[in-house]
Design a protein around this motif. Sequence first.
Motif, PDB file in Angstrom:
ATOM      1  N   LEU A 169     -19.725 -26.157   2.904  1.00  0.00           N
ATOM      2  CA  LEU A 169     -18.923 -25.076   2.340  1.00  0.00           C
ATOM      3  C   LEU A 169     -18.069 -24.421   3.414  1.00  0.00           C
ATOM      4  O   LEU A 169     -16.895 -24.108   3.183  1.00  0.00           O
ATOM      5  CB  LEU A 169     -19.826 -24.042   1.668  1.00  0.00           C
ATOM      6  CG  LEU A 169     -19.120 -22.809   1.094  1.00  0.00           C
ATOM      7  CD1 LEU A 169     -18.101 -23.199   0.041  1.00  0.00           C
ATOM      8  CD2 LEU A 169     -20.147 -21.827   0.522  1.00  0.00           C
ATOM      9  N   ASP A 170     -18.648 -24.211   4.598  1.00  0.00           N
ATOM     10  CA  ASP A 170     -17.884 -23.586   5.688  1.00  0.00           C
ATOM     11  C   ASP A 170     -16.674 -24.430   6.067  1.00  0.00           C
ATOM     12  O   ASP A 170     -15.592 -23.902   6.347  1.00  0.00           O
ATOM     13  CB  ASP A 170     -18.778 -23.378   6.917  1.00  0.00           C
ATOM     14  CG  ASP A 170     -19.739 -22.217   6.746  1.00  0.00           C
ATOM     15  OD1 ASP A 170     -19.501 -21.373   5.847  1.00  0.00           O
ATOM     16  OD2 ASP A 170     -20.724 -22.150   7.498  1.00  0.00           O
ATOM     17  N   ASP A 171     -16.850 -25.758   6.096  1.00  0.00           N
ATOM     18  CA  ASP A 171     -15.729 -26.646   6.407  1.00  0.00           C
ATOM     19  C   ASP A 171     -14.612 -26.487   5.382  1.00  0.00           C
ATOM     20  O   ASP A 171     -13.429 -26.402   5.721  1.00  0.00           O
ATOM     21  CB  ASP A 171     -16.189 -28.104   6.418  1.00  0.00           C
ATOM     22  CG  ASP A 171     -17.084 -28.431   7.599  1.00  0.00           C
ATOM     23  OD1 ASP A 171     -16.879 -27.836   8.672  1.00  0.00           O
ATOM     24  OD2 ASP A 171     -17.975 -29.276   7.442  1.00  0.00           O
ATOM     25  N   LYS A 172     -14.998 -26.431   4.105  1.00  0.00           N
ATOM     26  CA  LYS A 172     -14.002 -26.298   3.048  1.00  0.00           C
ATOM     27  C   LYS A 172     -13.293 -24.950   3.130  1.00  0.00           C
ATOM     28  O   LYS A 172     -12.067 -24.869   2.965  1.00  0.00           O
ATOM     29  CB  LYS A 172     -14.664 -26.466   1.689  1.00  0.00           C
ATOM     30  CG  LYS A 172     -15.208 -27.867   1.454  1.00  0.00           C
ATOM     31  CD  LYS A 172     -15.937 -27.973   0.120  1.00  0.00           C
ATOM     32  CE  LYS A 172     -16.515 -29.366  -0.069  1.00  0.00           C
ATOM     33  NZ  LYS A 172     -17.257 -29.487  -1.342  1.00  0.00           N
ATOM     34  N   LEU A 173     -14.050 -23.902   3.390  1.00  0.00           N
ATOM     35  CA  LEU A 173     -13.439 -22.575   3.499  1.00  0.00           C
ATOM     36  C   LEU A 173     -12.450 -22.526   4.658  1.00  0.00           C
ATOM     37  O   LEU A 173     -11.363 -21.949   4.528  1.00  0.00           O
ATOM     38  CB  LEU A 173     -14.523 -21.511   3.674  1.00  0.00           C
ATOM     39  CG  LEU A 173     -15.432 -21.271   2.467  1.00  0.00           C
ATOM     40  CD1 LEU A 173     -16.518 -20.251   2.809  1.00  0.00           C
ATOM     41  CD2 LEU A 173     -14.628 -20.791   1.264  1.00  0.00           C
ATOM     42  N   MET A 174     -12.805 -23.131   5.792  1.00  0.00           N
ATOM     43  CA  MET A 174     -11.879 -23.153   6.931  1.00  0.00           C
ATOM     44  C   MET A 174     -10.618 -23.930   6.590  1.00  0.00           C
ATOM     45  O   MET A 174      -9.523 -23.563   7.013  1.00  0.00           O
ATOM     46  CB  MET A 174     -12.572 -23.761   8.158  1.00  0.00           C
ATOM     47  CG  MET A 174     -13.568 -22.833   8.831  1.00  0.00           C
ATOM     48  SD  MET A 174     -14.129 -23.444  10.452  1.00  0.00           S
ATOM     49  CE  MET A 174     -15.044 -24.905   9.961  1.00  0.00           C
ATOM     50  N   GLY A 175     -10.778 -24.998   5.825  1.00  0.00           N
ATOM     51  CA  GLY A 175      -9.609 -25.771   5.423  1.00  0.00           C
ATOM     52  C   GLY A 175      -8.656 -24.971   4.570  1.00  0.00           C
ATOM     53  O   GLY A 175      -7.442 -24.957   4.803  1.00  0.00           O
ATOM     54  N   PHE A 176      -9.188 -24.271   3.565  1.00  0.00           N
ATOM     55  CA  PHE A 176      -8.331 -23.465   2.700  1.00  0.00           C
ATOM     56  C   PHE A 176      -7.723 -22.287   3.466  1.00  0.00           C
ATOM     57  O   PHE A 176      -6.569 -21.926   3.245  1.00  0.00           O
ATOM     58  CB  PHE A 176      -9.119 -22.970   1.488  1.00  0.00           C
ATOM     59  CG  PHE A 176      -9.371 -24.035   0.464  1.00  0.00           C
ATOM     60  CD1 PHE A 176      -8.313 -24.642  -0.208  1.00  0.00           C
ATOM     61  CD2 PHE A 176     -10.651 -24.457   0.174  1.00  0.00           C
ATOM     62  CE1 PHE A 176      -8.528 -25.635  -1.148  1.00  0.00           C
ATOM     63  CE2 PHE A 176     -10.886 -25.453  -0.764  1.00  0.00           C
ATOM     64  CZ  PHE A 176      -9.827 -26.042  -1.430  1.00  0.00           C
ATOM     65  N   GLU A 177      -8.501 -21.690   4.381  1.00  0.00           N
ATOM     66  CA  GLU A 177      -7.961 -20.579   5.181  1.00  0.00           C
ATOM     67  C   GLU A 177      -6.829 -21.049   6.090  1.00  0.00           C
ATOM     68  O   GLU A 177      -5.917 -20.279   6.403  1.00  0.00           O
ATOM     69  CB  GLU A 177      -9.079 -19.942   6.002  1.00  0.00           C
ATOM     70  CG  GLU A 177     -10.066 -19.126   5.165  1.00  0.00           C
ATOM     71  CD  GLU A 177     -11.253 -18.647   5.967  1.00  0.00           C
ATOM     72  OE1 GLU A 177     -11.344 -18.997   7.175  1.00  0.00           O
ATOM     73  OE2 GLU A 177     -12.096 -17.923   5.401  1.00  0.00           O
ATOM     74  N   ALA A 178      -6.872 -22.311   6.513  1.00  0.00           N
ATOM     75  CA  ALA A 178      -5.807 -22.855   7.372  1.00  0.00           C
ATOM     76  C   ALA A 178      -4.533 -23.142   6.594  1.00  0.00           C
ATOM     77  O   ALA A 178      -3.477 -23.333   7.185  1.00  0.00           O
ATOM     78  CB  ALA A 178      -6.296 -24.122   8.065  1.00  0.00           C
ATOM     79  N   GLY A 179      -4.639 -23.187   5.244  1.00  0.00           N
ATOM     80  CA  GLY A 179      -3.442 -23.398   4.439  1.00  0.00           C
ATOM     81  C   GLY A 179      -3.489 -24.612   3.537  1.00  0.00           C
ATOM     82  O   GLY A 179      -2.474 -24.956   2.915  1.00  0.00           O
ATOM     83  N   ALA A 180      -4.658 -25.274   3.424  1.00  0.00           N
ATOM     84  CA  ALA A 180      -4.767 -26.434   2.544  1.00  0.00           C
ATOM     85  C   ALA A 180      -4.682 -25.999   1.084  1.00  0.00           C
ATOM     86  O   ALA A 180      -5.081 -24.892   0.724  1.00  0.00           O
ATOM     87  CB  ALA A 180      -6.079 -27.161   2.788  1.00  0.00           C
ATOM     88  N   ASP A 181      -4.168 -26.895   0.249  1.00  0.00           N
ATOM     89  CA  ASP A 181      -4.076 -26.638  -1.187  1.00  0.00           C
ATOM     90  C   ASP A 181      -5.192 -27.321  -1.966  1.00  0.00           C
ATOM     91  O   ASP A 181      -5.499 -26.927  -3.091  1.00  0.00           O
ATOM     92  CB  ASP A 181      -2.720 -27.132  -1.716  1.00  0.00           C
ATOM     93  CG  ASP A 181      -1.567 -26.418  -1.058  1.00  0.00           C
ATOM     94  OD1 ASP A 181      -1.233 -25.309  -1.490  1.00  0.00           O
ATOM     95  OD2 ASP A 181      -1.008 -26.961  -0.094  1.00  0.00           O
TER      96      ASP A 181
END
Length: 225
Positions: A85-97
């Motif tokens: 979950l942390d990996d996914k959250l970091m991805g979305f926070e970086a700007g992933a759609d």
Amino acid sequence: MRVLIVEDNRDICENIANYLEQHRYIVDFAYDGIRAMHLALTHAFDVMVLDLMLPGMDGLSFCKKLRAEAQLNTPVLMLTARDTLDDKLMGFEAGADDYLVKPFALQELHMRLQALYKRSHSNMNNLLTVGELTLNKSTLQVHRSGKLIELNPTGMKLLQRLMEESPTVVTRDTLETLLWADERPDGDALRSHMYKLRQAIDKPFANSLIHTVHRIGYRVAEESQ
């Protein structure tokens, strides 16, 4: 649809390309983050598929630079073995759609890319653009040369109407009706609101986009004609 695949595993790139090209995608590749950034800045892509573990520049750094520095809104799907979950959250926070975990089905990747493409092109219909000035009718955000401009509700109404009609002249009567309908205030309140709008839209920049057409109305255009 043109897609950029940013992935250092060439076997995965080949599998993705073989599948997507059957669906009439145009596929470009970058095997490291630095090459990916060069391609992103010099070519127009409809979507990007981005791995996180990359040489040169990792996927999170690439995505952050793409959004903050390059100010590109190209949809990004992160494709990675990182599945917490942390990996996914970091991805979305970086700007992933979107975020897809390896191993993955090519059919699902295809459908997710289709969804990102449709969503991004739907949003484009809500974007008004005149030169370096943009107004998103969905978010009500105004930018000029990448700078966010804050407007009050009256200024937003005026600017949206002027940009929708650009480069046509919008009459004073039309704008006054837009703001006050049949209950127009005394004096020249419209001129006051247009002055404030100009202060926000034009004053900080070298050239003016809002032009007065004497005794008729106003227009938004790159150059006064």
